[in-house]
Structure formats: C-alpha cells, structure tokens
Design a protein around this motif. Structure first.
Motif, PDB file in Angstrom:
ATOM      1  N   GLY A 359       0.875  -1.039   0.031  1.00  0.00           N
ATOM      2  CA  GLY A 359      -0.066   0.010   0.023  1.00  0.00           C
ATOM      3  C   GLY A 359       0.638   1.233   0.283  1.00  0.00           C
ATOM      4  O   GLY A 359       1.947   1.277  -0.174  1.00  0.00           O
ATOM      5  N   LYS A 405      -8.908  -1.141  -6.616  1.00  0.00           N
ATOM      6  CA  LYS A 405      -9.072  -0.418  -5.434  1.00  0.00           C
ATOM      7  C   LYS A 405      -9.505   0.922  -5.572  1.00  0.00           C
ATOM      8  O   LYS A 405      -9.100   1.662  -6.260  1.00  0.00           O
ATOM      9  N   TYR A 426      -3.323   5.814   5.064  1.00  0.00           N
ATOM     10  CA  TYR A 426      -2.946   4.617   4.492  1.00  0.00           C
ATOM     11  C   TYR A 426      -3.871   3.862   3.553  1.00  0.00           C
ATOM     12  O   TYR A 426      -5.117   3.804   3.968  1.00  0.00           O
ATOM     13  N   ASP A 428      -4.691   0.559   1.459  1.00  0.00           N
ATOM     14  CA  ASP A 428      -4.090  -0.863   1.498  1.00  0.00           C
ATOM     15  C   ASP A 428      -4.539  -1.612  -0.068  1.00  0.00           C
ATOM     16  O   ASP A 428      -5.304  -1.400  -0.269  1.00  0.00           O
ATOM     17  N   LEU A 429      -3.499  -1.835  -0.628  1.00  0.00           N
ATOM     18  CA  LEU A 429      -3.411  -2.577  -2.028  1.00  0.00           C
ATOM     19  C   LEU A 429      -3.279  -3.877  -2.286  1.00  0.00           C
ATOM     20  O   LEU A 429      -3.182  -4.409  -3.102  1.00  0.00           O
ATOM     21  N   GLU A 469      -4.800   0.333   6.911  1.00  0.00           N
ATOM     22  CA  GLU A 469      -5.887   1.161   6.552  1.00  0.00           C
ATOM     23  C   GLU A 469      -7.091   1.424   7.663  1.00  0.00           C
ATOM     24  O   GLU A 469      -7.685   0.574   8.208  1.00  0.00           O
TER      25      GLU A 469
END
Length: 525
Positions: A359, A405, A426, A428-429, A469
């Motif tokens: 991320g 996303k 943040y 998150d990926l 996240e």
C-alpha cells in the motif's frame, strides 16, 4: 473401525506425489460430508452427535472434530468470511483479522486448539515424509479483540503478555520431533514500542523441521486460569506448503530522488535538457511515469516536492499538500497530476517478478483541497452528496487486470460520516495481488462533458510500505454547506490544472479537446 486418538491436532502428508500448495480454494471430500453451512464455514458433519473427521486439500489431510448439536468444533475448518470483527461465538469465531485469504483469495483455514480438555485429532503417518516449505499465518478477529480490549476472562494485553503458536514436525525416525515457535502477539518487552500482534498474513518458514510426515499445532500464552490458557486458542492459515515471499520491493520514499534541481522552490523541475523527453523517475523499486513540456512549464502524471506550505494561491502552489511535508515528518513526497486528457497514469515495478504492493500513504493536495472546501472559478464548493475518488488498478506481467481499489479523498455522500482528507492516510493495495504495474485515475461528483472540474491532484508517500488502512477520523474537514453547484460550461479549453475554462482560451498554454475526442495543446501569446 474406531480410529486411534493422539493428543494434539494434526496435519498429515498424504501418500503419493510431491505435496502441492494448499490454498483451500478447492477442498476435496476425504471422509464424511464436507459442507458449507449458513455460517459460511466448512467442517465435517455426521449423523452421530460427536465424530472425528478429515478433509483433504492438495496432497495434505487435515483433521478436525465436531459436536454438531453444540455448534462445537476443533482442529481445522475452512472459512470464507470477510468480517474482521468479533461479536458472537457463532459465527464470528471464523472471522480473520484480515478479511480474506492471502493475496485477496476467498478461502482460508481457521484452527482451534482445545488443549488437554478432550481428545484431539487423529494422526496417521501415511508417507515417508518430505520437507514442507511453510505457510501464512494470521490472527482471528476474536483473538485480536481480546488482545486489544480483553473479555470476561481477561483484561487487554499488557507488558509481559504473549500468545504463541508452537509447530512440531516429526517422521518415523526415533526422537525426530522438532519444534518452532511463532508469536501471534508479543508484549514481553519492557519497551512498549516493541509490542506487536499479527495484523496481516505473515510467512512462517517450516524448512528447519526437516523431513516430516506429520505436523502438529498447539497454542500457549501468558494468560491462564485453573482450566489452562484463557486467551482464545485460534489462528488462521493459508497457502500451506506455498512459496516463501520474495523480498518486498524497496519502498519509494521519494527521499532518494536526487534531481530536485531547485531546492528553493522545493519541487521537481519541469525542464529537461531534452525538451519533452522525460518519461519517468525512480524511487525505491518503482518507476513513476512523468511527462513535461519544458517550454511552457507544464508537467503531468507523477512528480515530487519538498514543500512545507499548505496554501494554494497561484499555480506554483500545485506542489503543496495539506499537511506541509511528507508522511511522518519526512521532507519529500510524491505529487500526482492525473488529468484524464494527459493519458493513463502508471507506476511500474522494477522487480524481475510481479509482487504484492502492500500500500501507500495519501493526502490531498492544497490545490484540490482548497477547491473542494471553498470552490473557485471552475469548480464548485463541495456540499452534501459530493465525492472525490481515486481508483487504483493492478496489472500483471501480461497486462491483465488483477483487481481494482477505490479510495475516496473526499466523501460527503453521508452527512454523518462526511470528510475531506487533510492528513496522511494509508491505502491498502494487498487485495490487488501480485502486480507489475499500477494505474491511477481520478473521478469527482463535480464534472461535465469534458471531465472533472475538481483539480486532478493528490499526494503520496512511502509507496509500497506496510500499514493499516483506517477510515478517516473526526479530524478531517466535512466541507458540507448549502453552496449551489456552479454552472458547467461546455467550452473545450482547459487550463494547466486540467479544468475547463469558462471563457475559452487564455494567454499561455491551452489544452483543447477536439470533436473526435483527441486532445491538442496550443499557445496564445
């Protein structure tokens, strides 16, 4: 014929070919009926009230035990639940703290260790053994809730507390048993900064166990009563005997970009020795697409800056963000100008193989923030119902989409939770899986025939870093008011900020969308 029971839940290697990776996505029936019930977890059910059972995935046999009438199980179960909180035992004992399997997969295993209270799972040695690579482990939602908040039996974890998983492998040779320990939570350090619990999938290397034909699991911890361990004895597993993760791509901090040529202005130069020839710049293990038209001080896609101002007054302030610096007080951060007419905006991984990008941190640019909170000559002031959305798309080595996303830089659709981000957050990926390229695109509720009117900017930092996240908190600006929406104009000219011009072309560089959809740039002197 009744099986022989041995203390400790077990996993046995099946006889036959080289053991496969167990991802729990296609669990085969090995013995008994394996069903997915209304609680969305998988286990053995039998006609009898109590029964031991087995199921197979890949070349491995997993054991469990259930008392159907009491909604009780121990050993291994399969879960596909996406909830990450704990409220009631059934079904929330099958929730992970992650909400999905490794790399965003659907299924994962949940293991429950009942210790010495009752017979555990059957263990059968049915192969000559082999080396098992390892697996991914994560905490269940229930365990995390107890660590952070405590429950009826315990308070929250404090200094000195711990919870650990003990993994023992053995083969047919005498005294062959070897064990390794993995901390699910470790608060034993006197330094609170060192306290941690597993928040995400974490790789456990089992190769040091050597050649094994069965592996057992048990849990130990610091919180105990007269009946034994009082912390819930659960953990989640995925990709058993899978591939150990390769070294994560180096994080793009933007501190390693050395060609900020004008430290007084504190941002990337839009001039190059070869006009219009810049295609990208590198930070960490990432190449960020970056273009420019040097004669007109025009740039697009990715840039970087080290500005501390948070205002937006002139176009030079397009490099400023709302925080006044990088994440966690760092000097340099990335600036993204993703107007659609400039074409797709990409960041490429420089690693040899695709990798999971955990991320990155994001915040609003001063330019977009001021426009959303105050409006301007091109865009409306945001009111209830408005939004500013970033969509990130992952691509594999064949340029196939791995997933998308969505992340809202502003979301005023619900008045009770409305926000416009004004700090580092943040994103998150991990759900995109292994990728070789990431694409970025912006959309807004304030738009028309020629695209969005909200300035197409945002800022990033620590690209590729680990993080958590969270939803934006109460400290972000709501931006809700009764300001009426500006009238949209169908003029085809745009300024350098990517916004439609009310009165047609202006002096300097202009960008025009033609009737056929193509884009043209021209200069008015």
């Amino acid at each position: 014929m009744k099986k022989t029971f041995t203390f400790a839940a077990a996993l046995c290697i099946a006889l036959g070919a080289q053991a496969q990776v167990v991802d729990f996505e296609n669990v085969e029936t090995f013995e008994g009926d394996l069903v997915l019930n209304e609680q969305n977890f998988q286990r053995n059910f039998y006609d009898e009230e109590e029964e031991e059972g087995l199921f197979m995935s890949g070349n491995f046999v997993f054991s469990n035990y259930c008392m159907e009438d009491w909604d009780f199980y121990c050993g291994f179960a399969i879960s596909a639940r996406t909830e990450t909180t704990f409220a009631t035992l059934v079904p929330d004992q099958f929730n992970s703290c992650v909400g999905h399997g490794v790399n965003g997969s659907k299924n994962y295993a949940v293991f429950y260790d009942v210790g010495t209270m009752m017979p555990a799972m059957p263990i059968e040695t049915i192969s000559s053994g082999q080396v098992v690579s390892g697996f991914y482990v994560a905490n269940t939602a229930w365990v995390v809730d107890c660590i952070l908040n405590g429950d009826g039996s315990n308070g929250a974890f404090e200094t000195g507390d711990y919870l650990k998983l003990i993994i023992t492998g053995k083969n047919d040779a005498p005294n062959s048993a070897k064990s390794i320990e993995v901390y699910l939570a470790d608060y034993t350090s006197d330094n609170e900064a060192d306290h941690y619990y597993l928040k995400d999938w974490t790789w456990v290397d089992l190769t040091e166990l050597g050649n094994v034909n069965n592996i057992t699991f048990s849990i130990d911890g610091s919180k105990k009563n007269d009946w034994g361990l009082s912390t819930p004895t659960y953990f989640c597993m995925d990709d058993f005997n899978g591939e150990a993760p390769s070294a994560a791509p180096a994080v793009a901090t933007f501190e390693d970009v050395i060609d900020i040529t004008n430290p007084v202005d504190g941002h990337m130069s839009v001039s190059t020795e070869d006009d219009d020839e810049r295609e990208f710049f590198v930070s960490g293990d990432y190449a960020f697409n970056s273009g420019c038209m040097s004669d007109y001080d025009y740039w697009y896609w990715f840039g970087y800056a080290s500005r501390t101002e948070t205002k937006y007054e002139t176009l030079d302030d397009q490099w400023n963000n709302v925080v006044g610096g990088g994440y966690d007080g760092s000097a340099t951060y990335g600036v993204v100008y993703a107007a659609a007419f400039n074409g797709p905006c990409y960041a490429d991984l420089l690693t040899d193989e695709p990798a999971v990008v955990p991320g990155f941190y994001i915040t609003n640019s001063a330019y977009a923030y001021k426009s959303m909170t105050n409006g301007d000559g091109f865009a409306k002031k945001f009111e209830q119902g408005d939004w500013f959305l970033l969509t990130i798309t992952g691509y594999d080595e064949n340029n196939e989409v791995t997933g998308t996303k969505e992340y809202y830089l502003a979301d005023l659709r619900d008045a009770s939770t409305a926000y416009i981000i004004n700090d580092w957050r943040y994103v998150d990926l991990s759900s995109l899986g292994k990728v070789k390229k990431l694409g970025f695109a912006l959309d807004s509720s304030d738009g028309g025939d020629w695209g969005i009117n909200t300035p197409a900017y945002f800022c990033i930092d620590n690209f590729g870093a680990e993080g958590v996240e969270e939803l934006p908190g109460s400290n972000v600006t709501t931006g809700i008011s009764n300001v009426q929406r500006s009238t949209l104009n169908a003029e085809r000219s745009f300024d350098l900020g990517g916004r439609q011009l009310k009165d047609g072309a202006v002096r300097g560089l202009n960008i025009v969308r033609m009737a056929d959809g193509s884009m043209r740039k021209f200069v008015v002197k």
